[in-house]
Design an enzyme around this catalytic site. Structure first.
Site, PDB file in Angstrom:
ATOM      1  N   PHE A   1     -33.763 -68.861   6.171  1.00  0.00           N
ATOM      2  CA  PHE A   1     -33.714 -69.784   7.042  1.00  0.00           C
ATOM      3  C   PHE A   1     -34.445 -70.679   7.625  1.00  0.00           C
ATOM      4  O   PHE A   1     -34.844 -71.762   8.729  1.00  0.00           O
ATOM      5  CB  PHE A   1     -33.405 -68.902   8.481  1.00  0.00           C
ATOM      6  CG  PHE A   1     -32.785 -67.779   8.170  1.00  0.00           C
ATOM      7  CD1 PHE A   1     -31.271 -68.383   8.460  1.00  0.00           C
ATOM      8  CD2 PHE A   1     -32.936 -66.222   8.165  1.00  0.00           C
ATOM      9  CE1 PHE A   1     -30.198 -67.322   8.231  1.00  0.00           C
ATOM     10  CE2 PHE A   1     -31.912 -65.712   7.776  1.00  0.00           C
ATOM     11  CZ  PHE A   1     -30.694 -65.734   8.217  1.00  0.00           C
TER      12      PHE A   1
ATOM     13  N   VAL B   1     -40.450 -74.986   3.951  1.00  0.00           N
ATOM     14  CA  VAL B   1     -41.788 -75.083   4.569  1.00  0.00           C
ATOM     15  C   VAL B   1     -42.272 -75.813   3.671  1.00  0.00           C
ATOM     16  O   VAL B   1     -42.365 -76.473   2.311  1.00  0.00           O
ATOM     17  CB  VAL B   1     -42.598 -73.989   4.050  1.00  0.00           C
ATOM     18  CG1 VAL B   1     -43.988 -73.725   4.166  1.00  0.00           C
ATOM     19  CG2 VAL B   1     -41.924 -72.363   4.128  1.00  0.00           C
TER      20      VAL B   1
ATOM     21  N   ASP C   1     -40.353 -55.763   5.525  1.00  0.00           N
ATOM     22  CA  ASP C   1     -39.829 -56.480   4.242  1.00  0.00           C
ATOM     23  C   ASP C   1     -41.240 -57.331   3.255  1.00  0.00           C
ATOM     24  O   ASP C   1     -41.017 -58.097   3.160  1.00  0.00           O
ATOM     25  CB  ASP C   1     -38.870 -57.885   4.727  1.00  0.00           C
ATOM     26  CG  ASP C   1     -38.770 -58.524   4.188  1.00  0.00           C
ATOM     27  OD1 ASP C   1     -37.851 -58.086   3.279  1.00  0.00           O
ATOM     28  OD2 ASP C   1     -37.999 -59.994   3.762  1.00  0.00           O
TER      29      ASP C   1
END
Ligand SMILES: Nc1ncnc2c1ncn2[C@@H]1O[C@H](COP(=O)(O)OP(=O)(O)OP(=O)(O)O)[C@@H](O)[C@H]1O
Length: 147
Positions: free
Chosen positions: A25, A28, A136
Site C-alpha cells: 500500500f 517509498v 510480519d
C-alpha cells in the site's frame, strides 16, 4: 521494479528523489532535507487504498514508531499529511533491506547472520517491552543502516 522518479517534488521540507521501494500500500522515496541535506526515506501512502481496518493498523504503526527511540527500530522523523495521502518521513537505511542484502551477497556468513539476529532480537525486545508483537517478520522488514 520500475524505478519511478519523484524528482523535483517537494514534500514538507524534503526534496524527493528516486523510488527506493514499494509495499502493498505504499511507495517509498529517497529524499533529502532541503536545508540540512539529511537523507530520509519517505513512505507515501494513499489513504483511499486502505480499508478501515488497514487505516487503523497504519495509525497504530505510526503511534508505535513515534514513541520508540532505539537504534534497532527505524526512526520516524516526521509525518506529513496531504489531502488523501500520508507521508512517513523515516530514517534512511542506506544498505536497503535484508532480502536485498541476501540477493546481493548470495549467502551470509555465520558471524554476519549472528550479528543481524542479535540486532533483530534487540529490536523485538523493545516491541516486547511495549507489549507489542510484530506478526510480519520477513527479510523485507529488516533494514541495514550502512551500505
Ligand atoms: N527507511 C527505509 N530506508 C531504506 N529503504 C526503505 C525504507 N523503508 C522502506 N524501504 C524500502 O521500501 C520497501 C517497501 O517498504 P514498505 O515498508 O513500504 O513495505 P513492506 O512493509 O515491505 O510491504 P508490505 O506493506 O507489503 O508488507 C522495503 O522493502 C525497502 O526496500
Amino acid at each position: 521494479m520500475a524505478q519511478a522518479t519523484g524528482r523535483g517534488r517537494v514534500v514538507g521540507d524534503y526534496l524527493v528523489g528516486g523510488q527506493i521501494g514499494s509495499g502493498s500500500f505504499s511507495v517509498v522515496w529517497h529524499a533529502r532535507h532541503r536545508v540540512h541535506g539529511t537523507q530520509v526515506a519517505i513512505k507515501e501512502i494513499v489513504m483511499g487504498r486502505l480499508n478501515k481496518k488497514l487505516q487503523e493498523s497504519l495509525m497504530s504503526e505510526v503511534s508505535i514508531l513515534k514513541r520508540i527511540n532505539h537504534p534497532n527500530i527505524i526512526r520516524l522523523h516526521d509525518i506529513i499529511e496531504m489531502p488523501g495521502k500520508i507521508h512517513l518521513v523515516l530514517e534512511y537505511c542506506k544498505g536497503g533491506d535484508l532480502s536485498m542484502y541476501i540477493t546481493r551477497n548470495g549467502s551470509v556468513h555465520e558471524a554476519t547472520a549472528k550479528h543481524f539476529m542479535q540486532q533483530l532480537a534487540a529490536g523485538l525486545k523493545v516491541l516486547r517491552d511495549n507489549n507489542l508483537i510484530h506478526r510480519d517478520l520477513k527479510p523485507q522488514v529488516q533494514f541495514i543502516l550502512f551500505g
